[in-house]
Design a protein around this motif. Structure first.
Motif, PDB file in Angstrom:
ATOM      1  N   VAL A 136     -44.981  -6.338 -65.508  1.00 53.64           N
ATOM      2  CA  VAL A 136     -46.178  -6.889 -66.143  1.00 53.64           C
ATOM      3  C   VAL A 136     -47.335  -6.842 -65.151  1.00 53.64           C
ATOM      4  CG1 VAL A 136     -47.235  -8.919 -67.211  1.00 53.64           C
ATOM      5  CG2 VAL A 136     -44.811  -8.427 -67.597  1.00 53.64           C
ATOM      6  N   GLY A 137     -48.486  -6.321 -65.593  1.00 52.46           N
ATOM      7  CA  GLY A 137     -49.667  -6.274 -64.740  1.00 52.46           C
ATOM      8  C   GLY A 137     -50.579  -7.456 -65.013  1.00 52.46           C
ATOM      9  N   TYR A 138     -50.789  -8.298 -64.004  1.00 51.48           N
ATOM     10  CA  TYR A 138     -51.642  -9.467 -64.144  1.00 51.48           C
ATOM     11  C   TYR A 138     -53.037  -9.158 -63.592  1.00 51.48           C
ATOM     12  CZ  TYR A 138     -47.408 -12.166 -65.097  1.00 51.48           C
ATOM     13  OH  TYR A 138     -46.250 -12.645 -65.654  1.00 51.48           O
ATOM     14  N   GLU A 139     -54.049  -9.355 -64.421  1.00 50.04           N
ATOM     15  CA  GLU A 139     -55.426  -9.190 -63.974  1.00 50.04           C
ATOM     16  C   GLU A 139     -55.918 -10.523 -63.427  1.00 50.04           C
ATOM     17  OE1 GLU A 139     -59.756  -7.523 -65.517  1.00 50.04           O
ATOM     18  OE2 GLU A 139     -58.308  -8.277 -66.976  1.00 50.04           O
ATOM     19  N   LEU A 140     -56.269 -10.545 -62.135  1.00 51.39           N
ATOM     20  CA  LEU A 140     -56.716 -11.759 -61.473  1.00 51.39           C
ATOM     21  C   LEU A 140     -58.176 -11.599 -61.069  1.00 51.39           C
ATOM     22  CD1 LEU A 140     -53.630 -12.237 -59.100  1.00 51.39           C
ATOM     23  CD2 LEU A 140     -53.911 -13.038 -61.455  1.00 51.39           C
ATOM     24  N   ILE A 141     -59.044 -12.420 -61.612  1.00 47.56           N
ATOM     25  CA  ILE A 141     -60.471 -12.378 -61.286  1.00 47.56           C
ATOM     26  C   ILE A 141     -60.665 -13.057 -59.932  1.00 47.56           C
ATOM     27  CG2 ILE A 141     -62.788 -13.017 -62.050  1.00 47.56           C
ATOM     28  CD1 ILE A 141     -61.618 -13.175 -64.912  1.00 47.56           C
ATOM     29  N   CYS A 142     -61.339 -12.371 -59.011  1.00 49.67           N
ATOM     30  CA  CYS A 142     -61.462 -12.869 -57.639  1.00 49.67           C
ATOM     31  C   CYS A 142     -62.927 -12.913 -57.190  1.00 49.67           C
ATOM     32  CB  CYS A 142     -60.686 -11.970 -56.675  1.00 49.67           C
ATOM     33  SG  CYS A 142     -58.938 -11.771 -57.086  1.00 49.67           S
ATOM     34  N   ALA A 143     -63.176 -13.715 -56.172  1.00 47.59           N
ATOM     35  CA  ALA A 143     -64.525 -13.811 -55.616  1.00 47.59           C
ATOM     36  C   ALA A 143     -64.922 -12.519 -54.908  1.00 47.59           C
ATOM     37  CB  ALA A 143     -64.610 -14.995 -54.649  1.00 47.59           C
ATOM     38  N   ASN A 144     -64.019 -11.966 -54.091  1.00 48.28           N
ATOM     39  CA  ASN A 144     -64.281 -10.735 -53.341  1.00 48.28           C
ATOM     40  C   ASN A 144     -63.090  -9.775 -53.478  1.00 48.28           C
ATOM     41  OD1 ASN A 144     -66.846 -11.402 -52.166  1.00 48.28           O
ATOM     42  ND2 ASN A 144     -65.797 -12.772 -50.752  1.00 48.28           N
ATOM     43  N   PRO A 145     -62.945  -9.102 -54.617  1.00 48.69           N
ATOM     44  CA  PRO A 145     -61.773  -8.245 -54.824  1.00 48.69           C
ATOM     45  C   PRO A 145     -61.582  -7.186 -53.749  1.00 48.69           C
ATOM     46  CG  PRO A 145     -62.970  -8.536 -56.880  1.00 48.69           C
ATOM     47  CD  PRO A 145     -63.833  -9.110 -55.795  1.00 48.69           C
ATOM     48  N   TYR A 146     -62.683  -6.657 -53.182  1.00 47.85           N
ATOM     49  CA  TYR A 146     -62.546  -5.550 -52.236  1.00 47.85           C
ATOM     50  C   TYR A 146     -61.935  -5.982 -50.904  1.00 47.85           C
ATOM     51  CZ  TYR A 146     -65.027  -2.587 -55.489  1.00 47.85           C
ATOM     52  OH  TYR A 146     -65.372  -1.864 -56.608  1.00 47.85           O
ATOM     53  N   ALA A 149     -48.784 -20.917 -60.804  1.00 50.18           N
ATOM     54  CA  ALA A 149     -49.241 -21.354 -59.485  1.00 50.18           C
ATOM     55  C   ALA A 149     -49.647 -20.178 -58.608  1.00 50.18           C
ATOM     56  CB  ALA A 149     -48.162 -22.167 -58.793  1.00 50.18           C
ATOM     57  N   TYR A 150     -48.909 -19.084 -58.687  1.00 50.37           N
ATOM     58  CA  TYR A 150     -49.242 -17.885 -57.913  1.00 50.37           C
ATOM     59  C   TYR A 150     -48.546 -16.684 -58.526  1.00 50.37           C
ATOM     60  CZ  TYR A 150     -44.644 -18.443 -55.649  1.00 50.37           C
ATOM     61  OH  TYR A 150     -43.308 -18.582 -55.406  1.00 50.37           O
ATOM     62  N   VAL A 151     -48.996 -15.498 -58.140  1.00 43.83           N
ATOM     63  CA  VAL A 151     -48.375 -14.249 -58.570  1.00 43.83           C
ATOM     64  C   VAL A 151     -47.989 -13.468 -57.320  1.00 43.83           C
ATOM     65  CG1 VAL A 151     -48.734 -12.049 -59.741  1.00 43.83           C
ATOM     66  CG2 VAL A 151     -49.653 -14.141 -60.747  1.00 43.83           C
ATOM     67  N   ARG A 152     -46.747 -13.052 -57.258  1.00 49.69           N
ATOM     68  CA  ARG A 152     -46.286 -12.206 -56.167  1.00 49.69           C
ATOM     69  C   ARG A 152     -45.830 -10.867 -56.756  1.00 49.69           C
ATOM     70  NH1 ARG A 152     -44.025 -13.425 -51.138  1.00 49.69           N
ATOM     71  NH2 ARG A 152     -43.595 -15.576 -51.771  1.00 49.69           N
ATOM     72  N   ALA A 209     -58.226 -16.819 -68.854  1.00 54.65           N
ATOM     73  CA  ALA A 209     -58.362 -15.930 -67.700  1.00 54.65           C
ATOM     74  C   ALA A 209     -57.581 -16.485 -66.524  1.00 54.65           C
ATOM     75  CB  ALA A 209     -59.831 -15.760 -67.320  1.00 54.65           C
ATOM     76  N   LEU A 210     -57.088 -15.562 -65.676  1.00 48.50           N
ATOM     77  CA  LEU A 210     -56.426 -15.940 -64.435  1.00 48.50           C
ATOM     78  C   LEU A 210     -57.362 -15.628 -63.276  1.00 48.50           C
ATOM     79  CD1 LEU A 210     -52.694 -14.742 -64.685  1.00 48.50           C
ATOM     80  CD2 LEU A 210     -53.504 -17.084 -64.353  1.00 48.50           C
ATOM     81  N   VAL A 262     -58.439  -7.924 -59.417  1.00 46.89           N
ATOM     82  CA  VAL A 262     -57.343  -7.102 -58.905  1.00 46.89           C
ATOM     83  C   VAL A 262     -56.221  -7.129 -59.938  1.00 46.89           C
ATOM     84  CG1 VAL A 262     -57.935  -7.602 -56.509  1.00 46.89           C
ATOM     85  CG2 VAL A 262     -56.222  -9.016 -57.670  1.00 46.89           C
ATOM     86  N   ILE A 263     -55.364  -6.113 -59.885  1.00 42.27           N
ATOM     87  CA  ILE A 263     -54.195  -6.048 -60.761  1.00 42.27           C
ATOM     88  C   ILE A 263     -52.945  -6.155 -59.905  1.00 42.27           C
ATOM     89  CG2 ILE A 263     -52.924  -4.727 -62.496  1.00 42.27           C
ATOM     90  CD1 ILE A 263     -55.688  -5.567 -63.421  1.00 42.27           C
ATOM     91  N   VAL A 264     -52.093  -7.123 -60.220  1.00 39.02           N
ATOM     92  CA  VAL A 264     -50.830  -7.295 -59.516  1.00 39.02           C
ATOM     93  C   VAL A 264     -49.701  -7.119 -60.528  1.00 39.02           C
ATOM     94  CG1 VAL A 264     -49.365  -8.859 -58.182  1.00 39.02           C
ATOM     95  CG2 VAL A 264     -51.845  -8.875 -57.840  1.00 39.02           C
ATOM     96  N   GLU A 265     -48.802  -6.164 -60.242  1.00 31.55           N
ATOM     97  CA  GLU A 265     -47.676  -5.898 -61.138  1.00 31.55           C
ATOM     98  C   GLU A 265     -46.425  -6.601 -60.635  1.00 31.55           C
ATOM     99  OE1 GLU A 265     -44.890  -2.194 -62.678  1.00 31.55           O
ATOM    100  OE2 GLU A 265     -46.917  -1.784 -61.938  1.00 31.55           O
ATOM    101  N   THR A 266     -45.816  -7.369 -61.510  1.00 25.75           N
ATOM    102  CA  THR A 266     -44.568  -8.035 -61.182  1.00 25.75           C
ATOM    103  C   THR A 266     -43.642  -8.010 -62.390  1.00 25.75           C
ATOM    104  OG1 THR A 266     -43.562 -10.119 -60.427  1.00 25.75           O
ATOM    105  CG2 THR A 266     -45.562 -10.292 -61.738  1.00 25.75           C
ATOM    106  N   ASN A 267     -42.426  -7.556 -62.182  1.00 24.63           N
ATOM    107  CA  ASN A 267     -41.426  -7.448 -63.254  1.00 24.63           C
ATOM    108  C   ASN A 267     -41.954  -6.650 -64.447  1.00 24.63           C
ATOM    109  OD1 ASN A 267     -39.524  -9.020 -61.827  1.00 24.63           O
ATOM    110  ND2 ASN A 267     -40.487 -10.903 -62.568  1.00 24.63           N
TER     111      ASN A 267
END
Length: 205
Positions: A24-34, A3-6, A58-59, A17-22
């Motif tokens: 693990v680095g999650y690659e999240l494809i976004c509309a406007n990463p910047y 549902a979400y990554v924190r 893909a996430l 963007v890359i979000v690291e949690t526990n």
């Protein structure tokens, strides 16, 4: 379903963007990463959509629940894939898109990359009457990073950050110079909204 990554925002590029949690680095494809750039090395919460097909997993990441919900609905429209859905989210707000669907505004819808009259008509047929509950509540804190009650200084800063984001998307200094005074007249809640307004103005020029 994720549902979400924190976690800690560690990196970004043109598409994700890359979000690291526990660990693990999650690659999240976004509309406007910047738009996330100033949050590097800070904790963020990003809503996610897990896209699965035979040859791809893909996430996709979103600041708002409404954006994630619209992305999901767009994928059910014939002729719209993840790339096309992200292009729509990058170019407009959920509220403006829903209004265009309800008003059957094909001219507005065909401004999006890859959307012709046939696809615009298909979106109207598939989505009209199904999205009105997702019009963002202006009193709701649906934005993850920005408060609604901006001071004039904060609005100016938001405009400048939006222009930087558009520069990263490939717009020239000359184009952005003419855009700055137009954006400064607007009062939006966050940088994301200023970017969307800027992209709409560019599409009209």
């Amino acid at each position: 379903m994720i549902a979400y990554v924190r976690g800690l925002l560690t990196d970004l590029d043109d598409d994700s963007v890359i979000v690291e949690t526990n660990g693990v680095g999650y690659e999240l494809i976004c509309a406007n990463p910047y738009l996330f750039q100033e949050h590097i090395d800070n904790e963020v919460k990003i809503y996610t959509y897990h896209y699965v097909r035979e040859d791809l997993q893909a996430l996709y990441g979103f600041k708002k629940k409404e954006d994630k919900a619209l992305f999901s609905k767009l994928l059910n429209v014939s002729g719209i894939g993840p790339k096309g859905a992200l292009a729509i989210l990058a170019s407009t707000s959920v509220g403006d898109f829903v209004a265009a669907i309800e008003q059957e505004d094909e001219k507005f819808l065909t401004r999006f990359p890859g959307v012709g009259k046939k696809t615009a008509r298909q979106m109207i047929l598939d989505l009209k009457g199904k999205l009105t509950a997702w019009i963002p509540d202006e009193e709701n804190e649906s934005s993850i990073f920005y408060a609604k009650d901006h001071t004039s200084q904060e609005r100016n800063q938001a405009v400048e950050e939006a222009l930087e984001a558009m520069k990263a998307l490939g717009y020239s200094e000359r184009e952005l110079k003419t855009l700055r005074p137009e954006l400064s007249k607007k009062e939006h809640a966050n940088v994301d909204d200023y970017v969307r307004q800027g992209l709409q103005l560019m599409m009209k020029s």
